[in-house]
Write an enzyme that holds these catalytic residues in place. Structure first.
Site, PDB file in Angstrom:
ATOM      1  N   GLU A   1     -56.412  46.977  44.707  1.00 59.26           N
ATOM      2  CA  GLU A   1     -54.941  46.963  44.726  1.00 59.26           C
ATOM      3  C   GLU A   1     -54.367  47.555  45.999  1.00 59.26           C
ATOM      4  O   GLU A   1     -53.412  47.028  46.567  1.00 59.26           O
ATOM      5  CB  GLU A   1     -54.388  47.703  43.505  1.00 59.26           C
ATOM      6  CG  GLU A   1     -54.508  46.928  42.183  1.00 59.26           C
ATOM      7  CD  GLU A   1     -55.859  47.055  41.505  1.00 59.26           C
ATOM      8  OE1 GLU A   1     -56.715  47.807  42.025  1.00 59.26           O
ATOM      9  OE2 GLU A   1     -56.067  46.407  40.464  1.00 59.26           O
TER      10      GLU A   1
ATOM     11  N   HIS B   1     -52.700  52.045  30.344  1.00 59.73           N
ATOM     12  CA  HIS B   1     -52.232  50.653  30.470  1.00 59.73           C
ATOM     13  C   HIS B   1     -50.826  50.461  29.890  1.00 59.73           C
ATOM     14  O   HIS B   1     -50.452  49.333  29.572  1.00 59.73           O
ATOM     15  CB  HIS B   1     -53.184  49.700  29.733  1.00 59.73           C
ATOM     16  CG  HIS B   1     -54.501  49.463  30.412  1.00 59.73           C
ATOM     17  ND1 HIS B   1     -55.321  50.472  30.864  1.00 59.73           N
ATOM     18  CD2 HIS B   1     -55.153  48.307  30.716  1.00 59.73           C
ATOM     19  CE1 HIS B   1     -56.410  49.945  31.393  1.00 59.73           C
ATOM     20  NE2 HIS B   1     -56.338  48.639  31.324  1.00 59.73           N
TER      21      HIS B   1
END
Ligand SMILES: Cc1ncc(C[n+]2csc(CCOP(=O)(O)OP(=O)(O)O)c2C)c(N)n1
Ligand SMILES: [Mg+2]
Lengths: 369, 327
Positions: free
Chosen positions: B60, B129
């Site tokens: 990322e 998450h």
């Protein structure tokens, strides 16, 4: 001139393509397996009982997940479910190779690791169900099996997140001079995270007693290894002057033999290793994966190498136990797993107050409202 | 009018913009050959080819930064994060670089980039998450933040985001991708960034809710309607810049306000809107502003705890009852 320029632009492709549908069904094995060890259990220093136990451990991991998958499909619990099936030789061989107080940490594909390192089938199944009797009190679910007391520091859901944690656990062991070795497991996909490189550099420079081990199962989600990572994964070690090895992860004896050698070297010399263990993931990435990125034929090739079948056949071929005894073991594992399901179903959900439990160590923290 | 799923509306916005501008490309995990982890980019590889639809490794920080660099050098990247929960790893490139480089170079460089993907929770996925990041990014100067609740808003605002000359964070929700809604056929339809929308008119209380929480608020509105309480629902749509005027205008009518936000309570959108209301409309308030947010704890896995954790229609109803002194 203008036309030529356009043509050239058309040809640009950044990420390579290459597996499954885009090769028109051709089998392109994503991982090449090194050959397994030729040694038999005796020359590896394993007793017959050890081999039987290895089989039982591996079969337990397999059955646990097959049943968990069914329960998930019946809607008994939610969240993600990443199955370890196909990779059981790695968890089992490694745990056999390490001392019981050596440390293990891994990513979210963690059921097998938990089961072979101190998470009981009951506590594991209850965790999947989100029950308070789960190994992580129902707070973590499938991705966060843990048993810190037995040096299993957990599954971790952020890809790459557990790599430096393994390094840190090893740092503490060296600091305390306690002789413990750490094994920090990651998927092939995690190799691409920058934190791997930061961690390998420090680990080598500081002589951390840590095995960084890649479970290369051919894919990161729907992306074949050669599409996401350049060169051989194990070659990452070269840049840091780190000792390294590639090994066959479909054979529990090979994993045991090599990981034992590596662990001994780490313990003796306090230096890290990078180990690439080649294996294959039998199921989809998680439960909602149509698997279009690989071919049936490829999957079938690896199913022929099933690590659980392999050790079972070894037991039979070496006359260590017979078919009846195998059947007995399988039945008893099945009972254990079914009991674990009953236990999970009958267990309570966490109390409402658990929402605020374990955010901090103290239990009177003034939560913001 | 066409009825589109949320994912289809987002895809249509990307598709239309890519068709018009060759400098636009999409980059992220599983966006191309897998057709998107949530099928948002389905079919776009076939249409635009591997030069413009780029699968990345799980890296990322790296691909966000490559996006920023490409934007500095004249391209218009759309960077997809599988969720903004993983964009945390890219935060250095977003916060330290994308949002600040123009300022630090005295305006020499522009960074027309969109970072998009699902935000906040998506069911029982446990603590890492499940975080809503819109307020966190809105804290920092130099980037615009959008978190929409309905397909039409998503399409119109994403097109604006892609055309914007600045870094824009565009947030979605895994749980809303299948949600259907009417989307105008109007050619080249866009919605300006920074405009809230009054989505339900009512005279008794103003409820501010965006993203997934908008739908929680509408559920509460249906319940309260039966009791004769009329909620006015305002969806800010854009978190930054925030259209406080529309909210204040409504409060001047209803004199009461509840803010619903799927973020933790400390320093989030609810806190900010609450502050602005007391500054701009203090004399109009008949009750202290209330908020419904997540608790000050991370997301638990267990179903019962997770349901308890998430803001609910009942909590919204309780808050409305409080500000209307019905309880
Ligand atoms: C930082 C981060 N990015 C993306 C994801 C989403 N994600 C979860 S697993 C996965 C693939 C990982 O593949 P690999 O490391 O090979 O492990 P495997 O699933 O094969 O065990 C991805 C992209 C994540 N959890 N964390
Ligand atoms: Mg993998």
């Amino acid at each position: 001139m203008a036309d030529k320029k356009n043509e050239a632009q058309e040809e640009i492709q950044f990420t390579p393509s290459g597996t499954g549908i885009r090769t028109n069904g051709q089998v392109v094995p994503s991982t090449e397996l090194p050959s397994p060890t030729r040694k038999k259990h005796k020359s590896l220093g394993l007793s017959e009982d050890d081999v039987v136990d290895m089989f039982e451990q591996m079969y337990l991991q397999r059955r646990f997940e097959e049943r968990a998958m069914q329960m998930y499909q019946k809607g008994k619990f939610g969240g993600f479910l990443h199955l370890y099936m196909g990779q059981e030789a790695i968890s089992t061989g490694t745990v056999y190779a390490l001392n019981d107080d050596d440390d293990i940490i891994t990513a979210y594909r963690d059921h097998g690791w938990g089961l072979v390192r101190g998470v009981s089938p009951k506590a594991g199944m209850a965790e999947l169900y989100g029950k308070v009797t789960g190994c992580s009190r129902g707070k973590g679910g499938s991705m966060h099996f843990a048993n810190a007391e037995e040096h299993f520091w957990g599954g971790h859901g952020i890809v790459g997140g557990s790599i430096p944690l393994g390094g840190g656990i090893a740092f503490a062991n060296k600091y305390k001079q306690n002789g413990r070795v750490t094994a920090s497991f990651m998927g092939d996909g995690a190799v691409d995270q920058g934190v791997l490189h930061e961690t390998l550099n420090m680990s080598q420079n500081w002589g951390l007693p840590c095995i960084f081990a890649i479970e290369n199962n051919g894919y990161a989600m729907g992306t074949a290894v050669h599409r996401h990572s350049v060169g051989e994964l194990v070659d990452r070690a070269k840049g840091y002057g780190m000792k390294s090895m590639v090994l066959n992860g479909m054979d529990v004896f090979t994993v045991y033999e090599k990981m034992k050698e590596v662990a001994e070297d780490v313990r003796e010399n306090s230096n890290p290793w990078l180990v690439e263990i080649r294996t294959y993931r039998y199921r989809g990435h998680s439960m909602s994966d149509p698997m279009k990125y690989r071919t049936k034929e490829e999957l079938q090739e690896y199913e022929k190498l099933d690590p659980v079948e392999r050790i079972k056949n070894y037991l039979l071929n070496e006359d260590i136990i017979d078919e009846d005894k195998i059947g007995e073991i399988e039945d008893s594992v099945e009972d254990t797993v079914m009991e674990a399901i009953d236990f999970a179903e009958e267990s309570d959900f966490p109390d409402k107050s658990d929402l605020y439990r374990d955010v901090f160590v103290e239990d009177d923290y003034p939560f913001h409202t | 009018m066409a009825e589109l799923q949320f994912r289809e509306a987002i895809r249509a916005a990307i598709d239309e913009e890519m068709a018009q501008d060759e400098n636009i490309f999409v980059m992220g995990e599983e966006v191309a050959e897998y057709n998107g982890a949530y099928k948002v980019t389905e079919g776009l590889l076939d249409k635009y080819g591997p030069k413009r639809m780029i699968d990345t490794p799980i890296a990322e920080l790296g691909f966000a930064g490559i996006g920023v660099g490409a934007a500095m050098n004249g391209l218009r990247p759309i960077i997809e994060f599988m969720t903004f929960n993983f964009a945390v790893l890219a935060a250095d490139q977003i916060i330290n670089h994308a949002s600040k480089i123009r300022y630090m170079t005295g305006g020499q460089i522009k960074i027309p980039i969109v970072f998009r993907g699902p935000n906040a929770s998506a069911g029982q996925l446990s603590a890492t998450h499940s975080v809503a990041y819109d307020s966190m990014y809105a804290h920092f100067p130099g980037m615009k933040v959008i978190y929409t609740s309905e397909p039409e808003d998503a399409k119109g605002l994403l097109k604006s985001a892609i055309r914007d000359e600045n870094p824009v964070l565009f947030m979605e929700s895994e749980q809303m991708y299948g949600l259907k809604g009417e989307v105008t056929d109007e050619e080249d339809f866009t919605i300006p960034i920074g405009k809230a929308k009054v989505k339900r008119e009512g005279s008794d209380v103003t409820v501010v809710a965006h993203g997934k929480m908008y739908h929680v608020a509408t559920q509460a509105a249906k319940q309260l309607e039966k009791d004769g309480v009329e909620m006015e629902i305002i969806d800010p749509r854009t978190v930054k810049p925030l259209d406080i005027e529309t909210i204040i205008t409504s409060i001047k009518k209803t004199n009461r306000c509840v803010i619903v936000d799927e973020a933790h309570p400390f320093g989030g959108l609810a806190a900010e809107v609450g502050y602005l209301i007391q500054r701009e409309a203090f004399d109009y308030l008949d009750a202290p502003v209330q908020r419904v947010t997540l608790p000050d704890t991370s997301a638990p896995f267990a179903k019962n705890l997770f349901d308890e954790w998430l803001p609910s229609a009942n909590e919204v109803i309780d808050a409305v009852n409080t500000v209307t002194y019905r309880k």
